[in-house]
Every structure is written in C-alpha cells, then in structure tokens.
Scaffold this active site. Structure first.
Site, PDB file in Angstrom:
ATOM      1  N   LYS A  17       0.837  -1.208   0.000  1.00 53.30           N
ATOM      2  CA  LYS A  17       0.000   0.000   0.000  1.00 53.30           C
ATOM      3  C   LYS A  17       0.870   1.256   0.000  1.00 53.30           C
ATOM      4  O   LYS A  17       0.625   2.196  -0.763  1.00 53.30           O
ATOM      5  CB  LYS A  17      -0.939  -0.004   1.206  1.00 53.30           C
ATOM      6  CG  LYS A  17      -1.995   1.102   1.149  1.00 53.30           C
ATOM      7  CD  LYS A  17      -2.840   1.137   2.427  1.00 53.30           C
ATOM      8  CE  LYS A  17      -3.730  -0.065   2.564  1.00 53.30           C
ATOM      9  NZ  LYS A  17      -4.876  -0.050   1.630  1.00 53.30           N
ATOM     10  N   ARG A  44      -3.756   2.735   8.387  1.00 53.32           N
ATOM     11  CA  ARG A  44      -4.005   1.466   7.693  1.00 53.32           C
ATOM     12  C   ARG A  44      -2.728   0.623   7.648  1.00 53.32           C
ATOM     13  O   ARG A  44      -1.620   1.150   7.605  1.00 53.32           O
ATOM     14  CB  ARG A  44      -4.470   1.712   6.246  1.00 53.32           C
ATOM     15  CG  ARG A  44      -5.717   2.558   6.084  1.00 53.32           C
ATOM     16  CD  ARG A  44      -5.944   2.836   4.604  1.00 53.32           C
ATOM     17  NE  ARG A  44      -6.988   3.815   4.358  1.00 53.32           N
ATOM     18  CZ  ARG A  44      -8.238   3.519   4.018  1.00 53.32           C
ATOM     19  NH1 ARG A  44      -8.602   2.272   3.892  1.00 53.32           N
ATOM     20  NH2 ARG A  44      -9.129   4.468   3.803  1.00 53.32           N
ATOM     21  N   GLY A  84      -8.112  -7.502   4.028  1.00 53.29           N
ATOM     22  CA  GLY A  84      -8.980  -7.620   5.191  1.00 53.29           C
ATOM     23  C   GLY A  84      -8.384  -8.334   6.384  1.00 53.29           C
ATOM     24  O   GLY A  84      -9.046  -8.471   7.413  1.00 53.29           O
ATOM     25  N   MET A 120      -5.678  -7.497   8.260  1.00 55.57           N
ATOM     26  CA  MET A 120      -5.149  -6.654   9.330  1.00 55.57           C
ATOM     27  C   MET A 120      -6.064  -5.452   9.542  1.00 55.57           C
ATOM     28  O   MET A 120      -7.069  -5.310   8.866  1.00 55.57           O
ATOM     29  CB  MET A 120      -3.716  -6.248   9.012  1.00 55.57           C
ATOM     30  CG  MET A 120      -2.747  -7.420   9.107  1.00 55.57           C
ATOM     31  SD  MET A 120      -1.068  -6.980   8.654  1.00 55.57           S
ATOM     32  CE  MET A 120      -1.210  -6.724   6.895  1.00 55.57           C
ATOM     33  N   ARG A 150      -2.807  -1.705  -6.285  1.00 52.72           N
ATOM     34  CA  ARG A 150      -1.988  -2.901  -6.089  1.00 52.72           C
ATOM     35  C   ARG A 150      -2.315  -3.884  -7.218  1.00 52.72           C
ATOM     36  O   ARG A 150      -3.368  -3.780  -7.842  1.00 52.72           O
ATOM     37  CB  ARG A 150      -2.268  -3.553  -4.730  1.00 52.72           C
ATOM     38  CG  ARG A 150      -3.706  -4.019  -4.541  1.00 52.72           C
ATOM     39  CD  ARG A 150      -3.941  -4.506  -3.112  1.00 52.72           C
ATOM     40  NE  ARG A 150      -5.340  -4.859  -2.891  1.00 52.72           N
ATOM     41  CZ  ARG A 150      -5.875  -5.096  -1.702  1.00 52.72           C
ATOM     42  NH1 ARG A 150      -5.127  -5.005  -0.619  1.00 52.72           N
ATOM     43  NH2 ARG A 150      -7.150  -5.420  -1.572  1.00 52.72           N
ATOM     44  N   HIS A 208     -15.429  -8.665   0.753  1.00 55.28           N
ATOM     45  CA  HIS A 208     -14.402  -9.528   1.346  1.00 55.28           C
ATOM     46  C   HIS A 208     -14.541 -10.954   0.832  1.00 55.28           C
ATOM     47  O   HIS A 208     -13.564 -11.593   0.426  1.00 55.28           O
ATOM     48  CB  HIS A 208     -14.527  -9.498   2.879  1.00 55.28           C
ATOM     49  CG  HIS A 208     -13.612 -10.456   3.576  1.00 55.28           C
ATOM     50  ND1 HIS A 208     -14.007 -11.729   3.936  1.00 55.28           N
ATOM     51  CD2 HIS A 208     -12.325 -10.341   3.953  1.00 55.28           C
ATOM     52  CE1 HIS A 208     -12.986 -12.344   4.521  1.00 55.28           C
ATOM     53  NE2 HIS A 208     -11.962 -11.519   4.544  1.00 55.28           N
ATOM     54  N   SER A 233      14.405 -43.146  -9.350  1.00 53.78           N
ATOM     55  CA  SER A 233      13.260 -42.271  -9.129  1.00 53.78           C
ATOM     56  C   SER A 233      13.130 -42.065  -7.624  1.00 53.78           C
ATOM     57  O   SER A 233      12.959 -43.035  -6.878  1.00 53.78           O
ATOM     58  CB  SER A 233      11.973 -42.886  -9.690  1.00 53.78           C
ATOM     59  OG  SER A 233      10.885 -42.013  -9.477  1.00 53.78           O
ATOM     60  N   CYS A 280       8.875 -39.251  -8.058  1.00 49.36           N
ATOM     61  CA  CYS A 280       7.462 -39.613  -8.141  1.00 49.36           C
ATOM     62  C   CYS A 280       6.818 -39.364  -6.781  1.00 49.36           C
ATOM     63  O   CYS A 280       7.492 -39.165  -5.787  1.00 49.36           O
ATOM     64  CB  CYS A 280       7.278 -41.065  -8.572  1.00 49.36           C
ATOM     65  SG  CYS A 280       8.190 -42.261  -7.591  1.00 49.36           S
ATOM     66  N   TYR A 282      13.187 -35.363 -14.754  1.00 48.47           N
ATOM     67  CA  TYR A 282      11.733 -35.215 -14.818  1.00 48.47           C
ATOM     68  C   TYR A 282      11.129 -35.272 -13.426  1.00 48.47           C
ATOM     69  O   TYR A 282      11.766 -35.735 -12.463  1.00 48.47           O
ATOM     70  CB  TYR A 282      11.103 -36.301 -15.706  1.00 48.47           C
ATOM     71  CG  TYR A 282      11.178 -37.707 -15.132  1.00 48.47           C
ATOM     72  CD1 TYR A 282      10.195 -38.194 -14.272  1.00 48.47           C
ATOM     73  CD2 TYR A 282      12.238 -38.550 -15.464  1.00 48.47           C
ATOM     74  CE1 TYR A 282      10.273 -39.465 -13.738  1.00 48.47           C
ATOM     75  CE2 TYR A 282      12.319 -39.818 -14.937  1.00 48.47           C
ATOM     76  CZ  TYR A 282      11.334 -40.289 -14.068  1.00 48.47           C
ATOM     77  OH  TYR A 282      11.414 -41.551 -13.532  1.00 48.47           O
TER      78      TYR A 282
END
Length: 896
Positions: free
Chosen positions: A26, A96, A105, A107, A352, A468, A777, A844, A864
């Site tokens: 902010k 704020r 919402g 804080m 934002r 909200h 693997s 995996c 992978y």
C-alpha cells in the site's frame, strides 16, 4: 539515523514502487501514484522495519520513531491546512496496514482518527454538515473501540440498533444529526463500561494506539492463518500508512469504491468495480450494503436497478477511466484500486496488483503478451502454477436438471456442491473429517478465513463483487456466490430459505460461481474444456522448461487424462492398485495363503492375463511415451480379508478352513508394516510375485508392439532397495524373465531397470547401486518418512503444532524439506551420476506436483518430475518458471 518514516503527497513522494519490501504494497503504491501526479491525499508510511523492531523488542517502538512521526505530521498539517486536534479545523487521518504481499482484510484499519468531543463540533462547522460530522465520530468510536481497545463489535451494533428502534428508523442513512449524537453517547458509555475508563479524547494518544494496533494485527489469528495458507513469511512484517482523511460520506456528491482495471473473474479487458454513494470505504469491502456498479455495462449484466457511476457521476467516472488507463499502462498489469469522491473531487487511496482467478490470470497474461506490453517469458512468470488447479477439475453439466433456490452475484467462478454449514469453525471441522462443505454467511469477515479455505464454496446473502468474500474466494480459487439477497439465513435455527423452500444445516446445495446460481442438492459435473489461453501459455511454458513432466497413473483412464494435460509419460504406475478389483482380490488372497511356491504360482497364473491386459492398455494409451512400472510395494497384509465373509470366500477358494485363514492373517500382521515385509523384500522371499509381474509387462510390450509396429520400452522399477546386492538379484530376475519372453515370442525387447530411492541407505550407497541401475526415481513420500522418522499417516496429529510454533516452515509431505530430504537427494544424484554419467533421474509422489518442489528438482538437475494427472499442468508451468528463474541448464549439486 535510521529513516523510519517516508512521506508522500502533492505530486511527489520519498518512496517508489520498487520499495514495497520497506514500505509495504500500500505504501509503495501510494508513493508511486503520488509520483505519477495522481490525486492522492497526503500522508506518510511507517516502514516494515519498525514492525520487525516492534516484535523483537517486546512491542516497543524505536526511540527515534516518535520525533520522525511528529515531523511528518507537521508537514501533513501544512499540506492540508488543518491541525491535528485543532477545535476549529481539525486534521483527521486514517491509519491502515500494508504488507508487501496483499492480505485483503486480514489486518486492521482505523478511519476518522483525531475526532473527539471537541473536534467533532469543529468538523461540523467547517463542513457545514453536522450529520456527517457526528456520523464520522460514531464510526471512529466503533472502529477504534473494536480494533484498538478490543470492545466486541456486536455490542456497538446492538447499541446502534436500539437507537434506530427508538427512533422508528430502519436504515443508518435515516438517522439525523441529533440521533447520531445519541449513538455517540451510547457508544462512549459502552466503551467506558467495558474498559473501566473513558474513551480516549487526546488525538496523539489515539494515533499511537492505532499505530500499535495495526502493527499488533500482523500477529492476529486471521493474519497468521492467511500467511500460512498463502506461504507468506511471518518475518516480512507490515508497514503502517497514516493519511489525511477524505470523506465519501458528506452527501450525494460523495462516494467510495473499489475497482479493477480488468475483470478479475474472467480477465476481460473491461472496467470492473463497485461504489457506494455517501459512504466510507469499509462499507464497500465489508459487504454491509450491496453496492452499485461503476459501468452501465456492469449494471446491465447483473440486472441491477441502481444507477451506475457512469450515469450518476459522469465527470468523475471519466477521470477514473483516465486513472485506470494510466495505472495499467504504468504497472503493465491489472490493478486493484480504491478511491473516494469528496464533493465531486476524485482521490486515489490505493493501487496494487489485483487478485484474479486462474482463468483471468491466463487471459490477462496472454493478452498483454500478444499486445507487446510484456514478453512471453513474463507472461509465463505471471501465472501462479498452483492456481491452475481451479481450471482442471469438473464443472457443472449444463444439461443436468437443476432446482434453482436463488440467484446472487457470480463473485468467483467454478462450481461446488457440499453440505451447508453456517460457521467457519464448523466448516473447518467438517472438512477435516472429509466432508465437502459450503460455507453460508450473511457476510464474511476476515475472522472466517480458516473456514473459507476449508470450504469447497462460499455463499453470502450480502455484499458485492468486490466484497471480502469475493476477493478472498477469488484469491483462494473457491467458488463464490455473493449478495444472494433473496436468501434468508437464520443462524440460530441453522437454516437457509427462499421461495418457501428451506435448507437445513447438513443438507446439500450446489453453487455456481460463474453464473451466481444457488441450487438444491448435488448437480452432476463434466470435465472442463480448457481455453485457448491455457493452451497458448502452456505452449510458451513448454518452450522454456527443461525438466520433463510425467504422471502417476495406474489405470487407462488416468493415463488418458494425463496425456490430455500434457504428460510426457508415466513416471509411476503402482501395480498394487490393480489388485483390489473384486475379481482379482480373491486370486491375490489365494496367493498370500499358499503354503509354497507352487501354490503361489497357481494363484498368480490367474492374475497374469489381468496384469498383462492392464499394462498393454497403458502402453497403447501412452503410444511410445515412457512408462515406469513399480512392482508390488505394499506389505501383503494390506490384501488380507478383514471380515468373516471375506475370510469365508478365501477359505472356499483355497480349500482351507476358516481357522487356517485366520491364523495366516495373524502371522502376516506386522507392528510397523511401513518398515516391514514389503517392496523388494517380498520378491526375495516370494520371487514368484515379481516374476509374474515382469512376465506380464514384457508380454504386454510384445503384444502392443505387434499391434502397432512400435515396441514399447518399459521402465521396470524395483521399490525399497537398500543394497546393491538386493538390486543385483532383482535385475538378474528381470533380465531372466525378459530373455524368456523374448525367446518365446521371437522379439528383441528394450527396457530399463531401475529403482526407487526412498531409504537413506540407498542414498548413501547410490554410487554402488548406480553401477547396475539405469535410472533412479526418488520416492520422496517414503524418503521423507525415513529421513524424519515420521509416519505420514500419523504425523497429522502433531505437525500442525510444529507449523504453528514455527518449528518447521511447511508440511514436509506437501513440499520437499530441502534442507534434509533435499540434501539426501543431492547426495544421491551426485553419487549416482559419479558411477553412471547419464543416469536418468526423476521423482514420483505428490511432491512432483508442488511448485516449490518442482523448482527444487530443476535446481538439483532431475530429468523429470511425476505427479497426479490433474497436477501435470501445474508442474509444467512451475518447471518453466524454474528454468526462467534459475537458467535452463541448472547445475547438479555436488554434495557428497
């Protein structure tokens, strides 16, 4: 001297957009808008470093903070032309929060600070509107009383309702100045009764109380929960923004609103937002009043009868459109903005990067890239991999019959069915037991965050598209219908009703967050149709990623789904899952009950054609892509009959009596089966099992090769190997069976033989094992268990406590423990490739679909990852982002 305070306003600022770590999101946004020359009420930001100091020093402030705040406050007074605490012309401020990551919402905020019994009269005279002044003062007492002093919010609401009842009024806007004065006296009396001291009148005391409360709210329960859910570190802290008040509640030429520069649900390039005339900002976000749309198009689409800002305030709306274009062009991304209109003048209070759904994120990223605003690589970076989960699951079948209970606003897309619950705590408790729940609230508040996360969907009767509930649901990927005003919620009776129909707690409803429909019962679903934007972004991602992505698939249906989502093979086929079908389990149990090898072979002969058919179909589906098949892994007792009826069935099939069956079951019971007679140990004591499976694999490969002219090359994986001797024994078995099938069929087979690395000993002896094994693997589920000495099935009872106390950063079964398990993986890689340079390496288990784990696997040089079919796109995008972040050719770690 450390600089703790940064000023902004009058077309300039001491901060910039790239200082968000210090100023919070902010504060950085306010500074940047000031530097851009946008109309921003002046103020100052107290940095996140003060928050860190605050918690490291027993909630005390730095000694030199107070004089810096005093200097900034004096400068603010000069800019505004009003003085803090002045009876005739008082300066009023908002206080704020503003963390570096958006936490909507979570804080605390305090508005209208600086009002007291004296300055409220000065505000009334200066504004010429006593009603506005007293309304602002009662708002301040209520907000400050709740946020700073800890007075229960509902007590204030009850006091207000009593005054309205006495006055015969229904709406807050109907109360006169004198009636607001009654409310003020009631509020002050209430605060004094609860706190045993008068409500604070000194503005400076009010200011420092509010600053402390906002810093304190960084560690409130809802903020802690939000950070845990979104992976935000607790040591980041929040900044505090002190800003001159502008008022949206001074009359009909005033307003407050929230807007997005694009549609955050769909990503469409259309101005999207809501406002309330004659209101303050919390009225919009809290959803207490259902707001009006900014645009005529939005009003029409949602069938609203209230005038749009485009109609009611055309000049201000035009200015807002200019700001929209300027901010999106500057930030090169969709922005979430807050604004206030005071007596016809527009003021910007926040910008934002806007939270958005996965489909919106895809569309915005692709459109911005196609427009040349960002590069394709930036587009790939812009989409959160985990968010794709929203797109990959079933949606409501449009042909299904539906009983519509009500309609609201389509606040967050997706469909969800579940049992109705009316509290966040119940949602969390029910979900923990496996229930799908729909959280139903009149309106949500930040305290509901844990229940919103646990729920499959959220339904509110109040609030709009920027309430909200809507903002948080979109960020979490939960379906949400907001502002369904025809519904009546009775918390006491635990009922939801409309159209003479009543739904009780525990009964099922379905919500469609894409249309706003609320339906009775459970509505059937169909597989989603992935958009062109999805395919485009995945194509861009695949061009930059170097880590392969396979799927864990045990059935042809899983394999087909995996291919549809872009899997490049099967990284794990768990053969035991094929044994539990009704016609097979009896044969498996016969095999377990056999007294010798001949008896086992006889039972396994029944399973051979079934397994061969399974593997053949997998080979067909994957059509030449690699298929890694893990031979039987779990302990035999998992297949044993549990009930008398099942035991009778096995007794009949084997010709044994019930007592013998029971005795055999008791003999196979293990105190710790996870570390017991399982995996390769089964093949050593009962080799017939693996011999049957190997024959089924190779015969299936030959069969499909003859059908298609393309011979599959299976990858045979032996589980739970601890020693090279174990692996050598099983590799010899594999080669022997392959040679036999090749000789019988006249086919030259191609295959790889490898192992899962899931024991610390196998890691340490990886160099020796790799002399024989052609691939590794990493089975990180079991490697995590054996590294930590944890049982995955039992750890849930205490891991939450570890997370809450900060003893671990994340659940190691969700995201790889890079310091411990990850270190073992690095050792295994380095030692394995020391013996075999081209050793194929993969992972995996569900870690393969966790974005943080995928990034780690890229960094340490795995070939992978493999994950469940629905997580394949998540892994593809995470692997691409890892390649962009760490380079396409990540070095292999050399820890040994």
């Amino acid at each position: 001297m450390v600089k703790w305070v940064y000023e902004f306003g009058d077309g300039k600022a001491e901060g910039r957009a790239d200082m968000r770590n210090l100023l919070g999101g902010k504060g950085a946004g306010l500074a940047e808008m000031s530097n851009l020359g946008l109309p921003v009420p002046p103020g100052f930001t107290i940095t996140t470093e003060v928050c860190t100091f605050f918690y490291q020093n027993d909630k005390n402030f730095p000694a030199d903070l107070k004089p810096q705040v005093g200097t900034a406050l004096k400068m603010l007074e000069q800019r505004i032309g009003a003085r803090f605490g002045n009876p005739a012309n008082p300066l009023l401020v908002s206080v704020r929060s503003g963390a570096r990551a958006s936490m909507p919402g979570m804080m605390d905020t305090v508005l209208n600070l600086g009002l007291n019994d004296v300055t409220v009269d000065g505000l009334a005279k200066h504004s010429g509107d006593p009603r506005f002044a007293y309304d602002s003062y009662r708002r301040f007492i209520q907000m400050y009383g709740q946020v700073v002093l800890g007075v229960d919010h509902q007590l204030f609401e009850d006091a207000l309702e009593n005054v309205k009842l006495d006055a015969g009024k229904t709406l807050d806007t109907e109360l006169s100045a004198a009636q607001w004065q009654e409310v003020i006296e009631a509020y002050k009396a209430l605060a004094e009764r609860e706190l045993k001291k008068p409500f604070p009148q000194e503005p400076e005391e009010q200011l420092w109380g509010a600053i402390g409360a906002v810093f304190g709210s960084w560690m409130n329960q809802r903020a802690i929960t939000y950070r845990r859910l979104h992976g935000i570190p607790s040591d980041w802290g929040t900044a505090v923004n002190v800003q001159a008040m502008v008022f949206g509640n001074m009359g009909d030429d005033c307003a407050t609103g929230v807007a997005f520069t694009r549609n955050p649900s769909t990503g469409a390039n259309e101005f999207y937002g809501e406002y309330l005339a004659n209101a303050q900002g919390e009225d919009v976000v809290a959803g207490i009043r259902t707001p009006q749309h900014l645009t005529i198009a939005g009003k029409t689409a949602n069938k609203s009868k209230l005038p749009a800002m485009e109609e009611q305030m055309p000049q201000v709306f035009g200015e807002l459109l200019t700001v929209r274009d300027k901010l999106e062009t500057h930030y090169r991304d969709m922005q979430d903005i807050e604004f206030t209109v005071q007596r016809g003048k527009l003021y910007m209070l926040q910008t934002r990067t806007g939270k958005r759904t996965a489909s919106a994120a895809l569309r915005i990223a692709v459109e911005l890239a196609n427009a040349g605003t960002i590069t394709r690589e930036e587009a790939v970076r812009r989409v959160e991999p985990q968010s794709l989960d929203q797109l990959l699951h079933p949606m409501l079948d449009p042909a299904a019959k539906k009983v519509i209970l009500a309609r609201g606003l389509p606040a967050s897309p997706g469909a969800a069915s579940g049992i109705v619950v009316f509290s966040a705590d119940e949602a969390e408790a029910r979900a923990a037991k496996g229930a799908a729940v729909i959280l139903v609230r009149i309106e949500t508040s930040p305290e509901d965050i844990h229940g919103m996360h646990a729920a499959k969907g959220i339904l509110t009767t109040r609030g709009g598209m920027t309430s909200h509930a809507a903002v948080v649901a979109r960020g979490m990927g939960r379906a949400c219908v907001a502002g369904a005003g025809e519904l009546r919620v009775d918390y006491a009776a635990k009922t939801l009703s409309a159209k003479n129909l009543t739904v009780k707690a525990g009964e099922t409803v379905t919500i469609n967050g894409s249309t706003g429909e609320v339906m009775l019962g459970s509505v059937p679903t169909i597989q989603p149709e992935l958009s062109g934007d999805f395919a485009t972004l995945m194509e861009w991602a695949d061009k930059v990623r170097t880590t392969g992505v396979r799927a864990n698939a045990d059935t042809p249906a899983d394999a087909r789904m995996a291919k549809r989502f872009g899997a490049e093979g099967i990284g794990l086929c768990r053969t035991e899952h094929m044994f539990f079908e009704a016609e097979r389990i009896v044969a498996v149990r016969e095999m377990i009950m056999a007294d010798d090898g001949d008896g086992r072979k006889k039972a396994l002969a029944k399973l051979l054609p079934m397994q061969r058919s399974d593997f053949a179909e997998l080979f067909r589906v994957m059509d030449g892509l690699p298929v890694t098949i893990r031979l039987l892994d779990p302990p035999l007792h998992e297949f044993l009959p549990k009930t008398d009826a099942e035991m009778q069935e096995v007794a009949k099939a084997t010709g044994k009596d019930l007592a013998t069956i029971r005795h055999r079951a008791q003999m196979l019971h293990e105190a710790n089966p996870m570390l017991g007679h399982r995996g390769c140990r089964l093949a050593i004591t009962a080799p017939e099992i693996y011999e049957m499976q190997l024959r089924a694999i190779f015969e299936a490969a030959v069969q499909v090769g003859k059908e298609t002219g393309k011979l599959p090359e299976p990858e045979v994986m032996h589980p739970l190997i601890a020693t090279k001797a174990e692996f050598d024994l099983l590799k010899a078995m594999t080669d022997r069976v392959a040679d036999a099938v090749a000789k019988e069929t006249g086919t030259k087979l191609k295959y790889l033989t490898g192992t899962m690395i899931e024991l610390p000993r196998a890691v340490l002896r990886a160099e020796q094992i790799a002399q024989s094994a052609e691939f590794f693997s990493f089975g990180t589920n079991d490697l995590t268990q054996t590294c930590f000495g944890l049982s995955r099935d039992d750890a849930g009872s205490f891991l939450d406590a570890y997370l809450r106390q900060g003893l671990i950063v994340h659940d190691p079964f969700v995201s790889i423990d890079q310091e411990g398990v990850g270190e073992l993986m690095k050792i295994g890689i380095e030692r394995g490739r020391r013996a075999r340079k081209k050793l194929k390496l993969g992972i995996c288990g569900e870690h393969g679909g966790d974005p943080a784990s995928v990034r780690f696997c890229h960094q340490i040089g795995l070939d992978y990852v493999s994950c469940s079919p629905y997580r394949v796109p998540i892994a593809r995008l995470a692997a691409a982002q890892a390649a962009l972040e760490h380079g396409a050719d990540a070095p292999v770690a050399t820890t040994a």
